[in-house]
Design a protein around this motif. Structure first.
Motif, PDB file in Angstrom:
ATOM      1  N   SER A   1      -5.622  -0.648   5.542  1.00  0.00           N
ATOM      2  CA  SER A   1      -6.641  -1.700   5.471  1.00  0.00           C
ATOM      3  C   SER A   1      -7.077  -2.006   4.038  1.00  0.00           C
ATOM      4  CB  SER A   1      -7.859  -1.315   6.318  1.00  0.00           C
ATOM      5  OG  SER A   1      -7.518  -1.314   7.692  1.00  0.00           O
ATOM      6  N   LYS A   2      -7.077  -0.988   3.168  1.00  0.00           N
ATOM      7  CA  LYS A   2      -7.416  -1.242   1.761  1.00  0.00           C
ATOM      8  C   LYS A   2      -6.355  -2.134   1.108  1.00  0.00           C
ATOM      9  CE  LYS A   2     -10.336   2.747   0.712  1.00  0.00           C
ATOM     10  NZ  LYS A   2     -10.531   3.933  -0.171  1.00  0.00           N
ATOM     11  N   ASP A   3      -5.101  -1.915   1.479  1.00  0.00           N
ATOM     12  CA  ASP A   3      -4.033  -2.779   0.968  1.00  0.00           C
ATOM     13  C   ASP A   3      -4.245  -4.220   1.438  1.00  0.00           C
ATOM     14  OD1 ASP A   3      -2.663  -0.661  -0.281  1.00  0.00           O
ATOM     15  OD2 ASP A   3      -1.582  -0.184   1.571  1.00  0.00           O
TER      16      ASP A   3
ATOM     17  N   GLN B   1       4.027  -9.385  -1.876  1.00  0.00           N
ATOM     18  CA  GLN B   1       3.031  -8.337  -2.136  1.00  0.00           C
ATOM     19  C   GLN B   1       3.228  -7.146  -1.191  1.00  0.00           C
ATOM     20  OE1 GLN B   1      -1.134  -9.938  -2.726  1.00  0.00           O
ATOM     21  NE2 GLN B   1      -0.090 -11.901  -2.455  1.00  0.00           N
ATOM     22  N   ILE B   2       3.481  -7.458   0.088  1.00  0.00           N
ATOM     23  CA  ILE B   2       3.689  -6.379   1.072  1.00  0.00           C
ATOM     24  C   ILE B   2       4.963  -5.608   0.759  1.00  0.00           C
ATOM     25  CG2 ILE B   2       4.244  -5.929   3.495  1.00  0.00           C
ATOM     26  CD1 ILE B   2       2.295  -8.187   4.231  1.00  0.00           C
TER      27      ILE B   2
ATOM     28  N   TYR C   1       8.236   5.727   5.092  1.00  0.00           N
ATOM     29  CA  TYR C   1       7.657   5.125   6.298  1.00  0.00           C
ATOM     30  C   TYR C   1       6.981   3.828   5.885  1.00  0.00           C
ATOM     31  CZ  TYR C   1       4.996   4.663  10.636  1.00  0.00           C
ATOM     32  OH  TYR C   1       4.481   4.202  11.823  1.00  0.00           O
ATOM     33  N   PRO C   2       7.604   2.682   6.155  1.00  0.00           N
ATOM     34  CA  PRO C   2       7.054   1.410   5.680  1.00  0.00           C
ATOM     35  C   PRO C   2       5.738   1.050   6.365  1.00  0.00           C
ATOM     36  CG  PRO C   2       8.917   1.029   7.157  1.00  0.00           C
ATOM     37  CD  PRO C   2       8.843   2.508   6.938  1.00  0.00           C
ATOM     38  N   ALA C   3       4.663   1.240   5.659  1.00  0.00           N
ATOM     39  CA  ALA C   3       3.339   0.936   6.219  1.00  0.00           C
ATOM     40  C   ALA C   3       2.375   0.643   5.087  1.00  0.00           C
ATOM     41  CB  ALA C   3       2.839   2.097   7.072  1.00  0.00           C
TER      42      ALA C   3
ATOM     43  N   THR D   1       0.065  -3.397  10.156  1.00  0.00           N
ATOM     44  CA  THR D   1       0.149  -2.538   8.977  1.00  0.00           C
ATOM     45  C   THR D   1       1.273  -1.498   9.101  1.00  0.00           C
ATOM     46  OG1 THR D   1      -1.532  -1.072   9.924  1.00  0.00           O
ATOM     47  CG2 THR D   1      -2.293  -2.814   8.437  1.00  0.00           C
ATOM     48  N   VAL D   2       1.858  -1.399  10.281  1.00  0.00           N
ATOM     49  CA  VAL D   2       3.007  -0.514  10.504  1.00  0.00           C
ATOM     50  C   VAL D   2       4.264  -1.373  10.523  1.00  0.00           C
ATOM     51  CG1 VAL D   2       4.096   1.130  12.075  1.00  0.00           C
ATOM     52  CG2 VAL D   2       1.602   1.117  11.792  1.00  0.00           C
ATOM     53  N   ARG D   3       5.206  -1.065   9.668  1.00  0.00           N
ATOM     54  CA  ARG D   3       6.405  -1.900   9.498  1.00  0.00           C
ATOM     55  C   ARG D   3       6.020  -3.382   9.341  1.00  0.00           C
ATOM     56  NH1 ARG D   3      10.356   1.705  10.345  1.00  0.00           N
ATOM     57  NH2 ARG D   3      10.051   3.323  11.920  1.00  0.00           N
TER      58      ARG D   3
END
Length: 407
Positions: A348-350, A333-334, A343-345, A282-284
């Motif tokens: 969990s809801k995403d 989607q991401i 900050y590309p992140a 979920t980070v980068r």
């Protein structure tokens, strides 16, 4: 030390008696590269070779700079020149090199690079890849120096066999390089084939024989549990586990992990994982550092920089859902979620809201099997390529020191 018959001890080690030891400056010369102004950079013009043009001891042209400037003929590169990185912010890059070929005709090289020009350039190019010169380069750099001067480069000492043996050694090693190049090309081709298969199979554009019917679009939260197990603050302080951090994963490969106890573990060490879980970075997330977890044992924990996806067996096959993380629909989607963010992140809801096209379980299984077989073939080729690279290193140590002589 016992010196074998027919050999002699020199400042570069034990070598055959009929070999010489010479400074690089005695058999060639190092040239200083081009200094150019930002205003001279163009979309087209003369390509300036830089450290980014060297990858794995070979030339690469993925990241190029072109200039329009007056360039002395002397620093226009020639086939069999050796391109060397002599100055860089990263010490690990200093000394990396590549033999130039006819593809570089009409090119020059930048000021942070050097070209070593010699009648025996092909042979010398392998010396730059060997411990013989790498050791001298590391000694020269010391604790604070981050560059190699041309004076130093010319002073480095190397073993020099008779010309016929130089040619034979260079020929053997270049044959291995040719094999490595072919394997790299085959790996790249198979990756492209797999990407094409994913585009067809994961979207239903191409259906496997024996399957029909309509696919359903479902969210991750409909087919899986998200972050189902987490260590609480009440966890035994001496509880020990294998910990996976973000940097331990590289596009589907578990490169490393560390042993931790709860009391000394990073605060992000919270998510428990089991075989078949999918770790979604979920980070980068654009770097695609995702993993389908397959290690044995129950005491594994990953960083909260991952969202753990545990498929419900009646709805989703882990390998099928995991494959989508590298396919166009999910990545679009991401990309939409992180666009415009400093900050590309994602969170969990995403991940819960991500959508995927789902066929019945049997078809998911069949698709996952095909893609898994493709992955296995690519992995086997990568292992063969790595083994060939290791073989080359061993052969260089034998041939460039004369331990093994070519008839």
């Amino acid at each position: 030390m016992t010196i074998p018959h027919g050999y002699k001890l020199t400042d570069v080690g034990v070598i055959p008696e009929d070999w010489d030891v010479k400074c690089l400056g005695e058999v060639g010369e190092a040239l200083i590269g081009l200094t150019y102004k930002p205003t001279e950079v163009r979309e087209h013009g003369t390509l300036v070779l830089r450290s980014s043009n060297i990858q794995d001891d070979a030339l690469a042209f993925d990241n190029n700079v072109f200039v329009e400037a007056d360039i002395p003929e002397r620093i226009m590169v020639r086939p069999d020149d050796v391109l060397i990185c002599v100055r860089n912010g990263s010490r690990d890059l200093i000394g990396k090199s590549a033999l130039l070929d006819k593809r570089t005709n009409g090119m020059t090289f930048g000021a942070f690079m050097a070209v070593y020009r010699s009648p025996i350039g092909k042979f010398v190019s392998y010396l730059f890849q060997s411990v013989i010169l790498k050791h001298q380069i590391n000694e020269h750099l010391g604790a604070t120096i981050n560059q190699i001067t041309n004076k130093s480069l010319n002073s480095f000492r190397v073993p020099v066999p008779p010309i016929t043996e130089q040619i034979a050694i260079a020929t053997v090693l270049s044959d291995i390089d040719a094999l490595i190049t072919k394997l790299d090309q085959l790996i790249a081709k198979n990756r492209l084939i797999k990407q094409g298969a994913m585009q067809e199979l994961l979207t239903g554009k191409t259906r496997l024989p024996g399957f029909s019917g309509v696919w359903e679009v479902r969210k991750f939260e409909d087919v899986a549990e998200i972050d189902p197990e987490n260590l609480s603050a009440n966890t035994d302080s001496q509880y020990s586990f294998q910990y996976i951090a973000l940097e331990d994963i590289d596009r589907g490969k578990l490169m490393s992990y560390s042993e931790k106890t709860f009391s000394s573990a990073p605060s992000r060490a919270k998510r428990r994982i089991r075989i078949g879980d999918i770790l979604v970075s979920t980070v980068r997330p654009n770097l695609q550092s995702h993993l389908l977890f397959s290690e044995l044992g129950s005491d594994w924990v990953c960083s909260t920089g991952f969202s753990v996806v545990r498929c419900k067996s009646e709805f989703a096959i882990p390998a099928y859902l995991y494959a989508h993380l590298f396919a166009a629909k999910i990545n679009h989607q991401i990309y939409t979620l992180i666009t415009g963010s400093n900050y590309p992140a994602i969170n969990s809801k995403d991940v819960q809201a991500l959508t995927v096209d789902f066929p019945p379980i049997a078809e998911q299984t069949a698709i996952a099997k095909i893609l898994s077989d493709m992955d296995a073939e690519i992995t086997a080729l990568e292992a063969r390529c790595n083994k060939t690279r290791a073989l080359k290193q061993g052969m260089m140590q034998e041939l460039l020191t004369g331990k093994t002589r070519l008839a």
